[in-house]
Design an enzyme around this catalytic site. Structure first.
Site, PDB file in Angstrom:
ATOM      1  N   LEU A  75       0.751  -1.270   0.337  1.00 53.73           N
ATOM      2  CA  LEU A  75      -0.136   0.083   0.008  1.00 53.73           C
ATOM      3  C   LEU A  75       1.017   1.473   0.028  1.00 53.73           C
ATOM      4  O   LEU A  75       1.610   1.234   0.735  1.00 53.73           O
ATOM      5  CB  LEU A  75      -1.222  -0.282   1.206  1.00 53.73           C
ATOM      6  CG  LEU A  75      -1.768   1.138   1.754  1.00 53.73           C
ATOM      7  CD1 LEU A  75      -2.877   1.436   0.315  1.00 53.73           C
ATOM      8  CD2 LEU A  75      -2.188   1.228   3.150  1.00 53.73           C
ATOM      9  N   GLY A 120       0.292  -5.441   0.957  1.00 58.54           N
ATOM     10  CA  GLY A 120      -0.970  -5.293  -0.114  1.00 58.54           C
ATOM     11  C   GLY A 120       0.111  -6.057  -1.426  1.00 58.54           C
ATOM     12  O   GLY A 120      -0.928  -6.571  -1.988  1.00 58.54           O
ATOM     13  N   GLU A 123      -0.747  -9.805  -0.870  1.00 59.33           N
ATOM     14  CA  GLU A 123      -2.214  -9.786  -0.868  1.00 59.33           C
ATOM     15  C   GLU A 123      -1.877  -9.811  -2.294  1.00 59.33           C
ATOM     16  O   GLU A 123      -3.129 -10.393  -2.624  1.00 59.33           O
ATOM     17  CB  GLU A 123      -2.935  -8.840  -0.603  1.00 59.33           C
ATOM     18  CG  GLU A 123      -2.739  -8.812   1.297  1.00 59.33           C
ATOM     19  CD  GLU A 123      -3.351  -7.620   1.798  1.00 59.33           C
ATOM     20  OE1 GLU A 123      -4.489  -8.584   2.536  1.00 59.33           O
ATOM     21  OE2 GLU A 123      -2.907  -6.541   1.779  1.00 59.33           O
ATOM     22  N   GLU A 143       2.880  -5.192   8.650  1.00 58.42           N
ATOM     23  CA  GLU A 143       2.071  -4.091   8.921  1.00 58.42           C
ATOM     24  C   GLU A 143       1.847  -4.362  11.211  1.00 58.42           C
ATOM     25  O   GLU A 143       0.867  -3.235  11.587  1.00 58.42           O
ATOM     26  CB  GLU A 143      -0.090  -5.029   9.149  1.00 58.42           C
ATOM     27  CG  GLU A 143      -0.633  -4.572   7.746  1.00 58.42           C
ATOM     28  CD  GLU A 143      -0.006  -5.530   6.590  1.00 58.42           C
ATOM     29  OE1 GLU A 143       0.323  -5.680   5.497  1.00 58.42           O
ATOM     30  OE2 GLU A 143       1.229  -6.782   6.879  1.00 58.42           O
TER      31      GLU A 143
END
Length: 269
Positions: A75, A120, A123, A143
């Site tokens: 992200l 991310g 992910e 995270e």
């Protein structure tokens, strides 16, 4: 700024952070923010959703890769600090929609990984069906140290690949895994030399594209749902999709070719 369809070769505008090209019936989608280690901002995620939603019918498989030294560092945290709780929920759901277009989209997707596959980015990779990692690849879920939580479907997809306990350990400790460890754990299916990933990814995509479309549909759309169902439902669903697949005209032609020794046998390569 979005790139016109003539620049990408597809009849859909893409943000400047994405590049698309065609190799016959294979599409190659490239994350193109190397100066940001291909971190995912809102226009990029929306562009991914748009690309996979509007994929032309003649495309049979997609290769997803990253420009520069990294696949994706996750992200873009610069966008995160300004969101309130409601906006954060909506943002996570936008990632869910985009990545679902990959996992349960029109065609199988091969991810080519190198450098950072973090947060991310991991992910995103987990939403793909086949993953090729170059030796430079490393995996992490930082995270915990950022004070945030996965929001792109990682809590659903990653435990299926590596187990809940391993994901907990990564998020709690910040443990970083390399390419070979990642293959052992289940992050990737292949490890190849540095800079050899794209060629391997395209070769795999071409092989996938040569399969029966009905079988590819069954593998990517039905198999994951059977795996999540109770055994009784799973057996029935399997029987139904097996009957549908073998009743397809293309399946009959392929089986006939094999029986008549006009098709290759399954042998190690």
């Amino acid at each position: 700024m979005s790139a016109p369809s003539s620049a990408s070769g597809f009849d859909v505008p893409l943000p400047a952070s994405l590049k698309a090209e065609r190799h016959g019936d294979i599409a190659v989608l490239t994350l193109a923010r190397p100066h940001k280690r291909n971190a995912l901002d809102d226009p990029t995620v929306l562009g991914i959703e748009t690309f996979f939603t509007a994929l032309p019918g003649e495309i049979k498989a997609v290769v997803l890769n990253g420009d520069g030294e990294h696949f994706c560092a996750g992200l873009d945290l610069g966008e995160l600090t300004e969101r309130n709780i409601a906006e954060g929920i909506a943002h996570s759901r936008s990632w869910h929609r985009a990545f679902e277009r990959i996992e349960f989209g029109k065609v199988p997707v091969v991810a080519v990984l190198h450098g950072a596959v973090v947060g991310g980015g991991l992910e995103l990779a987990a939403a793909c069906h086949v993953r090729v990692a170059e030796t430079s690849t490393y995996y992490a879920l930082p995270e915990g140290s950022r004070g945030i939580f996965v929001g792109g479907g990682g809590s659903v997809r990653l435990p299926r690949l590596i187990g809940t306990s391993r994901m907990m350990e990564m998020m709690l400790t910040g443990h970083i895994y390399g390419a070979e460890e990642g293959k052992t754990l289940g992050f990737s299916h292949y490890v190849v030399a540095l800079h050899a990933g794209l060629d391997k990814g395209i070769a795999l995509a071409e092989r996938i594209a040569s399969n029966s479309p009905m079988t590819n549909f069954a593998v990517t759309q039905v198999l994951p749902r059977i795996a999540e169902s109770d055994p009784t439902t799973g057996y029935l669903t399997e029987a139904l999709i097996a009957g549908i697949a073998q009743g397809d005209d293309e399946a009959k032609a392929r089986l006939k070719a094999f029986l008549e020794k006009r098709a290759p046998k399954t042998i190690p390569t």
